[in-house]
Design a protein around this motif. Structure first.
Motif, PDB file in Angstrom:
ATOM      1  N   THR A  38      33.301 -34.178 -76.133  1.00 48.60           N
ATOM      2  CA  THR A  38      32.898 -35.523 -75.715  1.00 48.60           C
ATOM      3  C   THR A  38      31.404 -35.735 -75.913  1.00 48.60           C
ATOM      4  O   THR A  38      30.968 -36.769 -76.427  1.00 48.60           O
ATOM      5  CB  THR A  38      33.262 -35.756 -74.233  1.00 48.60           C
ATOM      6  N   SER A  39      30.621 -34.755 -75.522  1.00 51.77           N
ATOM      7  CA  SER A  39      29.170 -34.879 -75.639  1.00 51.77           C
ATOM      8  C   SER A  39      28.725 -34.934 -77.095  1.00 51.77           C
ATOM      9  O   SER A  39      27.656 -35.471 -77.407  1.00 51.77           O
ATOM     10  CB  SER A  39      28.477 -33.717 -74.921  1.00 51.77           C
ATOM     11  N   LEU A  41      30.264 -36.560 -79.417  1.00 46.98           N
ATOM     12  CA  LEU A  41      30.647 -37.853 -79.992  1.00 46.98           C
ATOM     13  C   LEU A  41      29.532 -38.881 -79.813  1.00 46.98           C
ATOM     14  O   LEU A  41      28.733 -38.774 -78.883  1.00 46.98           O
ATOM     15  CB  LEU A  41      31.914 -38.379 -79.307  1.00 46.98           C
ATOM     16  N   GLU A  43      27.922 -42.055 -78.360  1.00 43.23           N
ATOM     17  CA  GLU A  43      28.126 -42.536 -76.991  1.00 43.23           C
ATOM     18  C   GLU A  43      29.168 -43.655 -76.907  1.00 43.23           C
ATOM     19  O   GLU A  43      29.941 -43.735 -75.956  1.00 43.23           O
ATOM     20  CB  GLU A  43      26.792 -43.025 -76.415  1.00 43.23           C
ATOM     21  N   GLN A  45      31.871 -43.923 -78.445  1.00 38.32           N
ATOM     22  CA  GLN A  45      33.242 -43.491 -78.674  1.00 38.32           C
ATOM     23  C   GLN A  45      33.746 -42.518 -77.611  1.00 38.32           C
ATOM     24  O   GLN A  45      34.895 -42.085 -77.657  1.00 38.32           O
ATOM     25  CB  GLN A  45      33.353 -42.822 -80.061  1.00 38.32           C
ATOM     26  N   ARG A  46      32.915 -42.201 -76.653  1.00 39.78           N
ATOM     27  CA  ARG A  46      33.303 -41.206 -75.659  1.00 39.78           C
ATOM     28  C   ARG A  46      34.419 -41.706 -74.733  1.00 39.78           C
ATOM     29  O   ARG A  46      35.349 -40.964 -74.432  1.00 39.78           O
ATOM     30  CB  ARG A  46      32.073 -40.788 -74.847  1.00 39.78           C
ATOM     31  N   ASP A  47      34.311 -42.961 -74.304  1.00 38.48           N
ATOM     32  CA  ASP A  47      35.355 -43.512 -73.439  1.00 38.48           C
ATOM     33  C   ASP A  47      36.697 -43.578 -74.171  1.00 38.48           C
ATOM     34  O   ASP A  47      37.750 -43.299 -73.588  1.00 38.48           O
ATOM     35  CB  ASP A  47      34.967 -44.920 -72.959  1.00 38.48           C
ATOM     36  N   LYS A  50      38.312 -40.188 -74.243  1.00 38.49           N
ATOM     37  CA  LYS A  50      38.940 -39.871 -72.954  1.00 38.49           C
ATOM     38  C   LYS A  50      40.259 -40.623 -72.793  1.00 38.49           C
ATOM     39  O   LYS A  50      41.241 -40.070 -72.282  1.00 38.49           O
ATOM     40  CB  LYS A  50      37.982 -40.237 -71.818  1.00 38.49           C
TER      41      LYS A  50
END
Length: 268
Positions: A38-39, A41, A43, A45-47, A50
């Motif tokens: 996640t880190s 990716l 920012e 696209q992080r949500d 998840k």
């Protein structure tokens, strides 16, 4: 389709983020690798990443298995961890996209089947209306009768009917309307039904005097003297006590449902 186009664009963007893979060897390792992926990716696209992980996990839930005890929340977590072991963020997104597409296909198939079911019910009701014309009501009368030793009035329905169908009838269903000539809105509308003692054979006529519940809507009817009481037959049950002709058709909610489904899927 938008999801596929977006994924194609993301593959190029994510290619520069390294090939961090999820580690499904243990639950602890899995959580850490998710955090690392996640880190890495962008920012923005992080949500979405998840959400994709959650979707994949939820897709593995079998409600029947959960209810029977054959599946548990932990077993879902474990199977998800095993499925995603060694997968990159791009591969996770690809899997989530495939699940969404599969779901869309199933939803469309179910919607098209429901459309046909509703159309069929509507058409069947129209056919039933023709058959119901043979069951005639030659007289219909409604009044409130004073009762001795009571302040409540007793509602009374008088009907004269004839079964012109070719089938014996065990129960008849009616929609009643009390309206005044020249007025668009009736004073009273309600449905009622009557189980016919001994049934009504083809070409047989009968006179009925029915007594609706005086403490319900019928006992509260308040209409002027010029109001006319009419009844419309909308269903007849046969000798097996099942619907022989049913013109009730679709409810208002079902009509709206059909229109919404047709607007969304019929042209697709």
């Amino acid at each position: 389709m938008k999801r596929i186009v977006l994924l194609g664009a993301l593959v190029f963007v994510l290619a520069g983020c390294g090939e961090k893979k999820l580690d499904g060897s243990s639950e602890e390792a899995f959580k850490k690798s998710i955090a690392d992926a996640t880190s890495a990716l962008p920012e923005g696209q992080r949500d979405q990443f998840k959400q994709d992980l959650t979707l994949i996990s939820m897709s593995r839930i079998d409600l029947g298995g959960m209810m029977s005890g054959k599946q548990s929340p932990q077993s879902v977590i474990d199977s998800t961890r095993q499925e995603l072991d060694g997968k990159t963020a791009v591969q996770v997104m690809e899997r989530a996209t495939a699940i969404r597409l599969e779901r869309e296909v199933r939803e469309k198939q179910q919607a098209l089947a429901e459309i046909q079911e509703l159309i069929g019910k509507k058409a069947k009701a129209e056919e039933a209306k023709k058959e119901l014309q043979a069951f005639t009501v030659s007289k219909s009368r409604f009044y409130l009768m004073d009762e001795k030793y009571s302040s409540y009035k007793k509602p009374v329905i008088e009907l004269s009917v004839k079964n012109g169908t070719t089938q014996p009838i065990s129960r008849a269903y009616f929609k009643a309307t009390i309206a005044s000539p020249g007025r668009a809105i009736p004073w009273f509308t309600e449905t009622f039904n009557y189980e016919i003692p001994g049934g009504l054979e083809p070409n047989e006529a009968a006179d009925w005097t029915l007594a609706p519940n005086q403490f319900g809507k019928w006992g509260k009817v308040d209409a002027p003297a010029d109001a006319v009481f009419t009844v419309e037959v909308y269903r007849l049950d046969g000798a097996d006590q099942k619907a022989l002709y049913d013109a009730e058709g679709l409810t208002e909610a079902a009509v709206k449902r059909l229109e919404a489904l047709q607007a969304k899927y019929s042209a697709g």
